[in-house]
Motif scaffolding. Structure first.
Motif, mmCIF file in Angstrom:
data_model
loop_
_atom_site.group_PDB
_atom_site.id
_atom_site.type_symbol
_atom_site.label_atom_id
_atom_site.label_comp_id
_atom_site.label_asym_id
_atom_site.label_seq_id
_atom_site.Cartn_x
_atom_site.Cartn_y
_atom_site.Cartn_z
ATOM 1 N N THR A 59 -27.949 -40.829 -12.690
ATOM 2 C CA THR A 59 -28.783 -39.962 -11.853
ATOM 3 C C THR A 59 -28.318 -39.911 -10.403
ATOM 4 N N GLY A 60 -27.112 -40.376 -10.131
ATOM 5 C CA GLY A 60 -26.617 -40.256 -8.757
ATOM 6 C C GLY A 60 -25.750 -41.424 -8.353
ATOM 7 N N GLY A 61 -25.080 -41.242 -7.214
ATOM 8 C CA GLY A 61 -24.243 -42.302 -6.672
ATOM 9 C C GLY A 61 -22.760 -42.088 -6.875
ATOM 10 N N TRP A 62 -22.399 -41.133 -7.756
ATOM 11 C CA TRP A 62 -20.983 -40.881 -8.036
ATOM 12 C C TRP A 62 -20.528 -39.583 -7.366
ATOM 13 N N ASN A 63 -19.258 -39.562 -6.997
ATOM 14 C CA ASN A 63 -18.649 -38.376 -6.389
ATOM 15 C C ASN A 63 -17.548 -37.831 -7.292
ATOM 16 N N LEU A 64 -17.298 -36.529 -7.169
ATOM 17 C CA LEU A 64 -16.211 -35.876 -7.900
ATOM 18 C C LEU A 64 -15.217 -35.287 -6.909
ATOM 19 N N PHE A 65 -13.951 -35.624 -7.095
ATOM 20 C CA PHE A 65 -12.871 -35.094 -6.268
ATOM 21 C C PHE A 65 -11.926 -34.301 -7.157
ATOM 22 N N ALA A 97 -17.115 -34.841 -3.476
ATOM 23 C CA ALA A 97 -18.488 -34.419 -3.175
ATOM 24 C C ALA A 97 -19.448 -35.083 -4.149
ATOM 25 N N PRO A 98 -20.669 -35.393 -3.711
ATOM 26 C CA PRO A 98 -21.640 -36.039 -4.603
ATOM 27 C C PRO A 98 -21.927 -35.206 -5.849
ATOM 28 N N ILE A 99 -22.052 -35.877 -6.981
ATOM 29 C CA ILE A 99 -22.465 -35.222 -8.224
ATOM 30 C C ILE A 99 -23.989 -35.150 -8.196
ATOM 31 N N THR A 100 -24.523 -33.956 -8.223
ATOM 32 C CA THR A 100 -25.966 -33.767 -8.023
ATOM 33 C C THR A 100 -26.719 -33.480 -9.315
ATOM 34 N N ALA A 136 -8.258 -34.787 -11.000
ATOM 35 C CA ALA A 136 -9.696 -34.978 -10.808
ATOM 36 C C ALA A 136 -10.010 -36.466 -10.863
ATOM 37 N N ALA A 137 -10.955 -36.892 -10.042
ATOM 38 C CA ALA A 137 -11.370 -38.297 -10.021
ATOM 39 C C ALA A 137 -12.869 -38.379 -9.798
ATOM 40 N N VAL A 138 -13.516 -39.286 -10.518
ATOM 41 C CA VAL A 138 -14.910 -39.629 -10.237
ATOM 42 C C VAL A 138 -14.934 -41.077 -9.777
ATOM 43 N N TYR A 139 -15.771 -41.354 -8.810
ATOM 44 C CA TYR A 139 -15.860 -42.715 -8.310
ATOM 45 C C TYR A 139 -17.270 -43.012 -7.811
ATOM 46 N N ASP A 140 -17.640 -44.284 -7.895
ATOM 47 C CA ASP A 140 -18.959 -44.744 -7.473
ATOM 48 C C ASP A 140 -18.917 -45.021 -5.972
ATOM 49 N N GLU A 141 -19.445 -44.081 -5.192
ATOM 50 C CA GLU A 141 -19.381 -44.219 -3.745
ATOM 51 C C GLU A 141 -20.168 -45.438 -3.260
ATOM 52 N N GLN A 142 -21.263 -45.755 -3.921
ATOM 53 C CA GLN A 142 -22.064 -46.901 -3.518
ATOM 54 C C GLN A 142 -21.329 -48.221 -3.750
#
Length: 303
Positions: A59-65, A97-100, A136-142
């Protein structure tokens, strides 16, 4: 709640041909016809499929580049603001950018899946000749704070639960009898390490079946498999100004390729194919390990 997310890499050994990154013509849905041979000057939407193997929904905290690049092997090259398709450039460098949206929970055999478009459409330029190289990359910004550029695309590295990265690096070249004896395909070999390194770069022909998944987006579709060809000549030269006569004599394997720290070296692949279709892989090795690769589908014009 935050669950580890994943972007599927290509099947081993061609991890750079991810089926989870693809193009459609601008305005088409993600399920529309996939494009493998984009046209310079025409806009496309880049889609990324993100998977969740855990029962809990994310439900949040990850970003997509998402970014594009000139066809390259090796770790992620320097990215400028014009190459970023999802995210932005900050003082710390490129960031996703945050995955919303909520990504539903799943299991190891049936992951929860969401397909997201990149925020910016991609219009191929003369700089890359319309060839595809999408990352493409997803990462846990927190958890890790930002895009881990130091490790992006370091070969088929195991999935880290704080980030996942994938690449789509498959190009199609049409070989006309009018082109002469050999067709030139330029690319770059990158070294994102903080020290100079030496690599081995090699090209070889592989079975067409390895890209069967992508053929619906190629002219002729799966009929491409019915007309295999045999490459007469493969050559590699560490130059972007290689002459055909040089490529005719060049080897398909070059060892001891010196690439400076955080830098690139231009290369040209030469392909000679009289008839049929052929799949060529180019790999970059460091100490025997494949740390970069690209694929080219060569299609010879029927006589």
């Amino acid at each position: 709640m935050t669950s580890p997310l994943y972007i599927q890499q290509g099947p081993s050994p061609t991890w750079w041909n991810s089926p989870a990154i693809w193009l459609t013509a601008q305005g088409d849905p993600s399920t529309g016809p996939k494009v493998i041979s984009p046209i310079v000057g025409k806009p496309y939407t880049v889609w990324v499929e993100i998977q969740n193997f855990y029962m809990e929904a994310d439900t949040g905290g990850w970003n997509l580049f998402v970014c594009w690049g000139i066809p390259f092997t090796g770790t992620l090259p320097s990215v400028n603001i014009g190459q970023i398709l999802n995210g932005a450039m900050t003082s710390a460098g490129p960031q996703g950018a945050p995955i919303t949206v909520t990504i539903p929970g799943g299991t190891l055999t049936s992951p929860g899946i969401v397909t997201l478009p990149a925020a910016t459409t991609w219009t191929p330029t003369l700089q890359n000749g319309g060839h595809e190289c999408l990352v493409a990359a997803v990462y846990d910004e927190q958890d890790i704070g930002g895009l881990p550029t130091s490790i992006l695309l370091d070969g088929d590295a195991t999935w880290n639960q704080s980030y996942s990265v994938a690449q789509h690096n498959l190009s199609v070249i049409a070989i006309s009898m009018m082109m002469g004896n050999i067709v030139k395909y330029p690319f770059q070999v990158w070294n994102a390490a903080d020290d100079d390194r030496e690599f081995t770069v090699e090209a070889w022909q592989a079975p067409l079946s390895q890209i069967a998944h992508f053929l619906p987006g190629v002219q002729g579709g799966r009929k491409v498999l019915e007309n295999p060809g045999k490459v007469n000549r493969l050559g590699l030269l560490a130059s972007d100004k290689a002459e055909s006569t040089e490529l005719e004599k060049a080897p398909a394997r070059v060892a001891g390729v010196k690439v400076p720290r955080r830098g690139a070296r231009p290369f040209t692949l030469g392909v000679k194919l009289d008839k049929g279709n052929a799949l060529i892989h180019v790999t970059q090795r460091l100490n025997g390990r494949v740390v970069g690769g690209l694929s080219v589908l060569a299609m010879a014009e029927e006589k």
